[in-house]
Write a protein that holds these residues in place. Structure first.
Motif, PDB file in Angstrom:
ATOM      1  N   ALA A 131       0.678  -1.173  -0.109  1.00  0.00           N
ATOM      2  CA  ALA A 131       0.419   0.003   0.293  1.00  0.00           C
ATOM      3  C   ALA A 131       0.909   1.207   0.003  1.00  0.00           C
ATOM      4  O   ALA A 131       0.716   2.131  -0.854  1.00  0.00           O
ATOM      5  CB  ALA A 131      -1.390   0.520   1.385  1.00  0.00           C
ATOM      6  N   ASP A 132       2.495   1.133   0.630  1.00  0.00           N
ATOM      7  CA  ASP A 132       2.202   2.489   0.362  1.00  0.00           C
ATOM      8  C   ASP A 132       3.530   2.528  -0.569  1.00  0.00           C
ATOM      9  O   ASP A 132       4.017   3.222  -0.884  1.00  0.00           O
ATOM     10  CB  ASP A 132       4.139   1.887   2.063  1.00  0.00           C
ATOM     11  CG  ASP A 132       3.359   2.136   2.689  1.00  0.00           C
ATOM     12  OD1 ASP A 132       2.398   3.138   3.457  1.00  0.00           O
ATOM     13  OD2 ASP A 132       3.413   1.102   3.790  1.00  0.00           O
ATOM     14  N   LEU A 133       4.494   1.377  -1.192  1.00  0.00           N
ATOM     15  CA  LEU A 133       4.985   1.445  -2.889  1.00  0.00           C
ATOM     16  C   LEU A 133       4.222   1.632  -4.047  1.00  0.00           C
ATOM     17  O   LEU A 133       4.748   2.549  -4.958  1.00  0.00           O
ATOM     18  CB  LEU A 133       5.558  -0.339  -2.721  1.00  0.00           C
ATOM     19  CG  LEU A 133       7.061   0.372  -1.897  1.00  0.00           C
ATOM     20  CD1 LEU A 133       7.059   0.034  -0.324  1.00  0.00           C
ATOM     21  CD2 LEU A 133       7.827  -1.351  -2.604  1.00  0.00           C
ATOM     22  N   GLY A 134       2.878   0.909  -3.245  1.00  0.00           N
ATOM     23  CA  GLY A 134       1.805   1.150  -4.962  1.00  0.00           C
ATOM     24  C   GLY A 134       2.612   0.567  -6.387  1.00  0.00           C
ATOM     25  O   GLY A 134       2.704  -0.199  -5.380  1.00  0.00           O
ATOM     26  N   GLU A 135       1.679   1.422  -7.483  1.00  0.00           N
ATOM     27  CA  GLU A 135       1.308  -0.393  -8.653  1.00  0.00           C
ATOM     28  C   GLU A 135       3.250   0.357  -8.048  1.00  0.00           C
ATOM     29  O   GLU A 135       3.401   1.495  -8.342  1.00  0.00           O
ATOM     30  CB  GLU A 135       0.509  -0.220  -9.340  1.00  0.00           C
ATOM     31  CG  GLU A 135      -0.752  -0.816  -8.684  1.00  0.00           C
ATOM     32  CD  GLU A 135      -1.731  -0.066  -9.250  1.00  0.00           C
ATOM     33  OE1 GLU A 135      -1.381   0.378 -11.119  1.00  0.00           O
ATOM     34  OE2 GLU A 135      -2.642  -1.191  -9.893  1.00  0.00           O
ATOM     35  N   PRO A 136       4.048  -0.621  -9.163  1.00  0.00           N
ATOM     36  CA  PRO A 136       3.833  -2.437  -9.571  1.00  0.00           C
ATOM     37  C   PRO A 136       3.901  -3.490  -8.948  1.00  0.00           C
ATOM     38  O   PRO A 136       3.486  -4.618  -8.760  1.00  0.00           O
ATOM     39  CB  PRO A 136       4.103  -3.053 -10.638  1.00  0.00           C
ATOM     40  CG  PRO A 136       5.416  -2.295 -10.621  1.00  0.00           C
ATOM     41  CD  PRO A 136       5.291  -0.643 -10.015  1.00  0.00           C
ATOM     42  N   TRP A 137       3.685  -3.005  -7.398  1.00  0.00           N
ATOM     43  CA  TRP A 137       4.059  -4.003  -6.227  1.00  0.00           C
ATOM     44  C   TRP A 137       2.917  -4.268  -5.375  1.00  0.00           C
ATOM     45  O   TRP A 137       1.865  -3.686  -5.453  1.00  0.00           O
ATOM     46  CB  TRP A 137       5.113  -2.586  -4.756  1.00  0.00           C
ATOM     47  CG  TRP A 137       6.206  -2.750  -5.629  1.00  0.00           C
ATOM     48  CD1 TRP A 137       6.570  -1.102  -5.842  1.00  0.00           C
ATOM     49  CD2 TRP A 137       7.127  -2.975  -5.118  1.00  0.00           C
ATOM     50  NE1 TRP A 137       8.147  -1.182  -6.040  1.00  0.00           N
ATOM     51  CE2 TRP A 137       8.485  -2.443  -5.552  1.00  0.00           C
ATOM     52  CE3 TRP A 137       8.024  -4.451  -5.212  1.00  0.00           C
ATOM     53  CZ2 TRP A 137      10.240  -2.489  -5.749  1.00  0.00           C
ATOM     54  CZ3 TRP A 137       8.495  -4.824  -4.677  1.00  0.00           C
ATOM     55  CH2 TRP A 137      10.225  -3.492  -5.323  1.00  0.00           C
ATOM     56  N   GLY A 138       2.991  -5.537  -4.900  1.00  0.00           N
ATOM     57  CA  GLY A 138       2.152  -6.396  -4.828  1.00  0.00           C
ATOM     58  C   GLY A 138       2.792  -7.433  -3.704  1.00  0.00           C
ATOM     59  O   GLY A 138       4.203  -7.617  -3.386  1.00  0.00           O
ATOM     60  N   PRO A 139       1.850  -8.254  -2.827  1.00  0.00           N
ATOM     61  CA  PRO A 139       2.706  -9.019  -1.778  1.00  0.00           C
ATOM     62  C   PRO A 139       3.238 -10.238  -2.719  1.00  0.00           C
ATOM     63  O   PRO A 139       3.549 -10.818  -3.486  1.00  0.00           O
ATOM     64  CB  PRO A 139       1.356 -10.073  -1.187  1.00  0.00           C
ATOM     65  CG  PRO A 139       0.782  -9.255  -1.701  1.00  0.00           C
ATOM     66  CD  PRO A 139       0.754  -8.511  -2.934  1.00  0.00           C
ATOM     67  N   THR A 140       4.744 -10.951  -1.821  1.00  0.00           N
ATOM     68  CA  THR A 140       5.282 -11.774  -3.284  1.00  0.00           C
ATOM     69  C   THR A 140       4.788 -13.316  -3.180  1.00  0.00           C
ATOM     70  O   THR A 140       4.067 -13.550  -2.952  1.00  0.00           O
ATOM     71  CB  THR A 140       6.681 -12.257  -1.683  1.00  0.00           C
ATOM     72  OG1 THR A 140       7.409 -13.012  -2.980  1.00  0.00           O
ATOM     73  CG2 THR A 140       6.711 -13.242  -0.215  1.00  0.00           C
ATOM     74  N   ARG A 141       5.458 -13.871  -4.581  1.00  0.00           N
ATOM     75  CA  ARG A 141       4.661 -14.838  -4.771  1.00  0.00           C
ATOM     76  C   ARG A 141       5.108 -15.812  -4.772  1.00  0.00           C
ATOM     77  O   ARG A 141       5.577 -17.252  -4.775  1.00  0.00           O
ATOM     78  CB  ARG A 141       4.498 -14.771  -6.393  1.00  0.00           C
ATOM     79  CG  ARG A 141       3.136 -13.137  -7.241  1.00  0.00           C
ATOM     80  CD  ARG A 141       3.247 -14.058  -8.616  1.00  0.00           C
ATOM     81  NE  ARG A 141       4.467 -13.572  -8.805  1.00  0.00           N
ATOM     82  CZ  ARG A 141       5.277 -12.666  -9.449  1.00  0.00           C
ATOM     83  NH1 ARG A 141       4.374 -11.388  -8.653  1.00  0.00           N
ATOM     84  NH2 ARG A 141       6.122 -12.197 -10.532  1.00  0.00           N
ATOM     85  N   GLY A 142       6.909 -15.772  -3.592  1.00  0.00           N
ATOM     86  CA  GLY A 142       7.842 -16.903  -3.413  1.00  0.00           C
ATOM     87  C   GLY A 142       8.869 -16.415  -3.881  1.00  0.00           C
ATOM     88  O   GLY A 142       9.580 -15.452  -4.330  1.00  0.00           O
TER      89      GLY A 142
END
Length: 261
Positions: A73-84
């Motif tokens: 939420a702080d970094l914004g797009e394109p950051w998201g939860p890790t996929r591994g």
């Protein structure tokens, strides 16, 4: 200077979170499977901070540590939860070299735990950049300040001790490693960051170029540890702004906790 989209998103988020935040003053010149994957600016150093340190007192609760994290939420797009974990973690970071201190650095980059096991509550966020496949891991944890300062001093010595060396991966590849200081904003009580690059090639002869930022801040009795790595662009400004945002958020949470006592 034109900022990358991820940095612009982070700057906008930073300004919206709290009026106390300010953008960092500078960036670097242009430049075991980690345990946390179980399920899924001024010159760096110990110079005085421009804000009051977080101060001593009772350690953060686990809920407070979680609230102090930097998230997507702080970094914004394109950051998201890790996929591994990415394959380059085992393929490139699991490596050996002759010098003991340089080997210790490689081990820290692989485990992402420069201070060892926390002494109390801790919280971690792990994020992926959907555009570049960079990964960012951010941890808030309690460690003994004297132990933290010794580790920061060791990190500070590495550009001189391990500025350039070679390392062999477990698959037999040879990598050239370069270690440089990475400036951080003047937050917390003590801080240090490194930018490490590992250049080599795969068994098929394809060139690889891994960049990894390792940043750490001591703020009172808590420690912030951040790694930011990838085979494509790894923006130093994202590292710096995440550290600044996280350190100031941690300070605010500590202040709120003292006000409630």
């Amino acid at each position: 200077m034109t900022r990358p989209p991820a940095t612009r998103a982070l700057l906008a988020s930073t300004l919206s979170v709290t009026a106390l935040l300010a953008t960092a003053g500078c960036s670097v010149q242009d430049e075991p499977r980690p345990r946390w994957f179980s399920a899924s600016a001024s010159a760096s150093g110990a110079s005085p901070a421009v804000e009051q340190p977080a101060g001593s007192g009772a350690a953060l609760t686990e809920a407070q540590a979680r609230a102090a994290l930097v998230t997507e939420a702080d970094l914004g797009e394109p950051w998201g939860p890790t996929r591994g974990a990415r394959t380059w973690r085992d393929g490139l970071l699991k490596a050996t070299t002759e010098d003991r201190e340089c080997q210790r650095l490689l081990d820290v980059l692989y485990t992402e735990e420069p201070f060892g096991a926390p002494k109390g509550p801790q919280a971690t966020s792990a994020l992926d950049d959907g555009d570049t496949d960079a990964q960012l891991r951010y941890r808030v944890a309690a460690h003994l300040p004297a132990d933290v300062d010794r580790t920061l001093d060791w990190m500070r010595s590495l550009p001189g001790r391990c500025g350039q060396f070679t390392a062999a991966t477990t698959r037999g590849g040879i990598q050239g490693v370069e270690v440089r200081d990475l400036p951080l904003p003047p937050v917390g009580d003590a801080r240090q960051a490194l930018r490490v690059t590992l250049a080599g090639e795969t068994e098929e002869g394809e060139l690889t170029y891994l960049t990894m930022d390792l940043a750490a801040v001591r703020a009172g009795e808590e420690t912030i540890t951040l790694t930011h790595a990838g085979l494509d662009e790894v923006y130093a400004e994202v590292t710096q702004q995440a550290v600044e945002l996280g350190a100031r958020r941690l300070s605010e949470i500590r202040e709120q906790g003292r006000a409630q006592i």
